[in-house]
Design a protein around this motif. Structure first.
Motif, short mmCIF file in Angstrom:
data_model
loop_
_atom_site.label_atom_id
_atom_site.label_comp_id
_atom_site.label_asym_id
_atom_site.label_seq_id
_atom_site.Cartn_x
_atom_site.Cartn_y
_atom_site.Cartn_z
N PHE A 71 6.47 -1.52 -2.65
CA PHE A 71 5.12 -1.68 -3.33
C PHE A 71 3.97 -1.33 -2.35
N LEU A 72 2.86 -1.37 -3.31
CA LEU A 72 1.60 -1.22 -2.48
C LEU A 72 0.86 -2.52 -3.05
N ASN A 73 0.83 -3.72 -2.17
CA ASN A 73 0.24 -4.75 -2.29
C ASN A 73 -1.46 -4.61 -2.50
N LEU A 74 -2.04 -5.05 -3.61
CA LEU A 74 -3.54 -4.86 -3.58
C LEU A 74 -4.32 -5.69 -2.54
N VAL A 75 -5.23 -5.07 -2.10
CA VAL A 75 -6.32 -5.93 -1.18
C VAL A 75 -7.43 -5.94 -2.06
N SER A 76 -7.86 -4.54 -2.34
CA SER A 76 -9.35 -4.42 -3.07
C SER A 76 -9.19 -3.03 -3.64
N VAL A 77 -10.28 -2.99 -4.86
CA VAL A 77 -10.22 -1.61 -5.33
C VAL A 77 -11.72 -1.50 -5.66
N GLN A 78 -12.27 -0.35 -5.72
CA GLN A 78 -13.93 -0.12 -5.92
C GLN A 78 -13.91 1.24 -6.52
N SER A 79 -14.82 1.37 -7.17
CA SER A 79 -15.26 2.91 -7.66
C SER A 79 -16.33 3.40 -6.87
N ASP A 80 -16.36 4.81 -6.94
CA ASP A 80 -17.32 5.63 -6.15
C ASP A 80 -18.58 5.47 -6.77
N CYS A 81 -19.52 6.42 -6.32
CA CYS A 81 -21.21 6.32 -6.49
C CYS A 81 -21.34 7.26 -8.11
N ASP A 82 -20.27 8.07 -8.46
CA ASP A 82 -20.23 8.38 -9.77
C ASP A 82 -19.29 7.54 -11.13
N SER A 83 -18.69 6.54 -10.61
CA SER A 83 -17.69 5.78 -11.28
C SER A 83 -16.59 6.45 -11.76
N LEU A 86 -11.48 5.94 -7.87
CA LEU A 86 -11.41 4.75 -7.23
C LEU A 86 -10.62 4.90 -5.93
N LEU A 87 -11.18 3.92 -5.22
CA LEU A 87 -10.70 3.99 -3.67
C LEU A 87 -9.96 2.30 -3.65
N VAL A 88 -8.48 2.47 -3.30
CA VAL A 88 -7.53 1.30 -3.42
C VAL A 88 -7.06 0.97 -2.01
N LEU A 89 -7.47 -0.29 -1.66
CA LEU A 89 -7.01 -0.52 -0.34
C LEU A 89 -5.73 -1.57 -0.67
N VAL A 90 -4.77 -1.11 0.15
CA VAL A 90 -3.56 -1.80 0.08
C VAL A 90 -2.74 -2.30 1.29
N HIS A 91 -1.92 -3.23 0.97
CA HIS A 91 -0.73 -3.52 2.42
C HIS A 91 0.39 -3.07 1.90
N PRO A 92 0.87 -1.76 2.34
CA PRO A 92 2.12 -1.16 1.76
C PRO A 92 3.34 -1.85 2.38
N VAL A 93 4.47 -1.94 1.67
CA VAL A 93 5.68 -2.49 1.88
C VAL A 93 6.68 -1.16 1.92
N GLY A 94 6.81 -0.87 3.25
CA GLY A 94 7.78 0.14 3.31
C GLY A 94 7.01 1.70 3.38
N PRO A 95 7.67 3.01 3.41
CA PRO A 95 7.19 4.10 3.20
C PRO A 95 6.52 4.26 1.93
N THR A 96 5.43 5.22 1.84
CA THR A 96 4.68 5.26 0.48
C THR A 96 5.39 6.28 -0.23
N CYS A 97 5.60 7.57 0.33
CA CYS A 97 6.18 8.83 -0.23
C CYS A 97 7.49 8.55 -0.70
N HIS A 98 7.71 9.21 -1.84
CA HIS A 98 9.12 9.31 -2.32
C HIS A 98 10.34 10.05 -1.51
N LYS A 99 9.60 10.81 -0.42
CA LYS A 99 10.44 11.45 0.28
C LYS A 99 10.64 10.59 1.57
N GLY A 100 10.14 9.40 1.90
CA GLY A 100 10.53 8.45 2.89
C GLY A 100 9.63 8.52 3.94
#
Length: 205
Positions: A71-83, A86-100
């Protein structure tokens, strides 16, 4: 009851109702992946604290890790200047990519300390391959741990002396000398800034 998105996001800018969501590790600041969210995906992410995308192939909401457990546990999310991104800050659990891999670009999600990390690499290169007659760093490693530790002690004393004076330029100069020699000492002992960071994290309450 309909959930609300607590920020301005222009989901209507693209015909598919989706906006790009850049996922970044909140600690290392490494970019982990890029996904797409519609309004429901964003609301679900905010509610569950698990990053959820809209899958363009599955045509449904998809929570990252729903099958793998990474999982990607959410820390915060914000939109950019044009709305519209999204920039999503997370605490990742394990590798993010499906390739490992840690990221979808095949990179390791290691801490990086800016120029200090580059300096560590230079010190390592000088330690392993530089000529000690031409390299100050190589010569210190050749003299051994006692000499390196002695230099750290000397630089620490000089830094303390300058801290008690009023010359800020000299204080910064000696502080830089102290940090430089400390990085050498860390490598001589088989450690790095990552190890110091890990120790400080253990103490953090």
């Amino acid at each position: 009851m309909k959930r609300s998105v607590k920020m301005k996001v222009n989901f209507d800018k693209n015909n598919d109702g989706l906006v790009p969501a850049i996922v970044q590790d909140a600690l290392t600041r490494k970019v982990l992946m890029l996904g797409y969210m519609n309004q429901e995906a964003l609301e679900t992410t905010q509610e569950t604290k698990k990053v959820t995308f809209y899958s363009r192939t599955k045509k449904r909401l998809w929570t990252k890790g729903e099958e793998s457990g990474n999982f990607l546990n959410l820390v915060s999310v914000q939109s950019d200047c044009d709305s519209d991104t999204l920039l999503v800050l997370v605490h990742p659990v394990g590798p993010t990519c499906h390739k490992g891999t840690d990221t979808c670009w095949g990179e390791g999600n290691d801490p990086h300390f800016g120029f200090l990390s580059e300096l560590e690499k230079v010190i390592e290169q000088r330690r392993t391959s530089a000529d000690s007659s031409k390299s100050y760093v190589a010569s210190l490693f050749e003299k051994g741990i006692n000499k390196i530790a002695q230099k750290v002690g000397e630089e620490a004393v000089e830094t303390v002396i300058e801290a008690k004076d009023d010359n800020d330029d000299l204080f910064l100069y000696e502080s830089a000398d102290l940090l430089f020699h400390y990085l050498i000492l860390l490598q001589a002992k088989g450690f790095s800034l990552k190890d110091i960071e890990a120790e400080l994290k253990k103490r953090h309450k």
